[in-house]
Write a protein that holds these residues in place. Structure first.
Motif, mmCIF file in Angstrom:
data_model
loop_
_atom_site.group_PDB
_atom_site.id
_atom_site.type_symbol
_atom_site.label_atom_id
_atom_site.label_comp_id
_atom_site.label_asym_id
_atom_site.label_seq_id
_atom_site.Cartn_x
_atom_site.Cartn_y
_atom_site.Cartn_z
ATOM 1 N N ARG A 221 35.025 40.195 34.004
ATOM 2 C CA ARG A 221 36.313 40.043 33.904
ATOM 3 C C ARG A 221 37.430 40.726 35.002
ATOM 4 N N ILE A 222 37.114 41.820 35.342
ATOM 5 C CA ILE A 222 37.652 42.566 36.065
ATOM 6 C C ILE A 222 37.707 41.769 37.610
ATOM 7 N N VAL A 223 36.375 41.772 38.013
ATOM 8 C CA VAL A 223 36.429 40.855 39.543
ATOM 9 C C VAL A 223 36.921 39.512 39.423
ATOM 10 N N ALA A 224 36.902 38.843 38.280
ATOM 11 C CA ALA A 224 37.802 37.541 38.134
ATOM 12 C C ALA A 224 39.059 37.709 38.363
ATOM 13 N N MET A 225 39.648 38.688 37.631
ATOM 14 C CA MET A 225 41.284 39.347 37.767
ATOM 15 C C MET A 225 41.543 39.430 39.356
ATOM 16 N N TRP A 226 40.732 40.460 39.875
ATOM 17 C CA TRP A 226 41.057 40.928 41.071
ATOM 18 C C TRP A 226 41.057 39.672 42.308
ATOM 19 N N ASN A 227 40.009 38.728 42.044
ATOM 20 C CA ASN A 227 39.911 37.762 42.802
ATOM 21 C C ASN A 227 41.158 36.696 42.584
ATOM 22 N N GLN A 228 41.543 36.593 41.500
ATOM 23 C CA GLN A 228 42.652 35.623 40.999
ATOM 24 C C GLN A 228 44.010 36.276 41.591
ATOM 25 N N MET A 229 44.272 37.488 41.387
ATOM 26 C CA MET A 229 45.550 38.002 41.950
ATOM 27 C C MET A 229 45.538 38.059 43.436
ATOM 28 N N LEU A 230 44.550 38.534 43.916
ATOM 29 C CA LEU A 230 44.500 38.666 45.452
ATOM 30 C C LEU A 230 44.670 37.346 46.009
ATOM 31 N N GLU A 231 44.146 36.400 45.570
ATOM 32 C CA GLU A 231 44.166 35.097 46.164
ATOM 33 C C GLU A 231 45.631 34.461 46.006
ATOM 34 N N ARG A 232 46.407 34.782 44.825
ATOM 35 C CA ARG A 232 47.571 34.311 44.569
ATOM 36 C C ARG A 232 48.617 35.104 45.388
#
Length: 208
Positions: free
Chosen positions: A135-146
């Motif tokens: 969950r943490i890695v998915a959140m990081w990836n999503q926010m960094l991409e956005r």
């Protein structure tokens, strides 16, 4: 202004507002209480904290406790520091990320406590902790991409203060973001948090 914190080797909750306070540039003193000393720790905290816990911020006659509450107070007290993003969407998502860390990921926090005095070593973690990490890695990836980085909501914010201890856990316990769905951004972000000059100052003091 005074910030009462717990042992720097272990206290993730103290590290978060300490980083935010450093980013404001405001002068402050810190009082470090040694944790894990039973009644001695309780007695040392009691004069400072109505909750019996650290961290605590004292600003004149005002006492603010709880790490997230302290960070919110600092964001209002020092608006020029831009501890939250100016953009409403970025600010809302940064707050969501910080609040999720504040309230969740109990398995990761319990199984992999921050230990800045330990050398990195491989560690097998439970499925519950693996779920937290995904969950943490998915959140990081999503926010960094956005928001395009370099931090979760663009520029450094309180959200990044809240995930700096997570980066230390990954390092200490030999956990790799690439094993939990990283597309590349999360691993780079983790290293960025660990190279932040203010965090490095905290870590040096913790290991002294």
């Amino acid at each position: 202004m005074e910030l009462i914190i717990g042992t720097k080797r272990w206290s993730t909750w103290s590290l978060r507002p300490w980083l935010a306070l450093k980013k404001t540039g405001a002068a402050f003193t810190e009082t470090e209480v040694e944790l894990r000393q039973g009644d001695t720790t309780k007695s040392a905290i009691a004069p400072h904290s109505p909750s019996g816990l650290v961290p605590v911020l004292k600003d004149g006659e005002l006492t603010v406790w709880d790490s997230l509450a302290i960070c919110e107070y600092l964001a209002e007290r020092y608006p020029e520091a831009r501890l939250w993003p100016a953009d409403p969407a970025a600010r809302a998502l940064a707050r969501s990320a910080a609040a999720e860390m504040h309230a969740g990921f109990a398995s990761l926090r319990g199984e992999c406590p921050m230990a800045l005095d330990q050398e990195p070593r491989p560690h097998d973690v439970s499925e519950a902790t693996q779920s937290d990490l995904r969950r943490i890695v998915a959140m990081w990836n999503q926010m960094l991409e956005r928001f395009g980085g370099p931090f979760l909501a663009g520029e450094w914010s309180i959200a990044d203060a809240f995930y700096t201890p997570v980066a230390t856990r990954l390092r200490t316990y030999g956990l790799h973001a690439s094993d939990y769905g990283d597309t590349g951004r999360a691993g780079e972000y983790m290293q960025r948090l660990l190279q932040d000059p203010d965090f490095l100052a905290w870590e040096a003091a913790a290991r002294a």
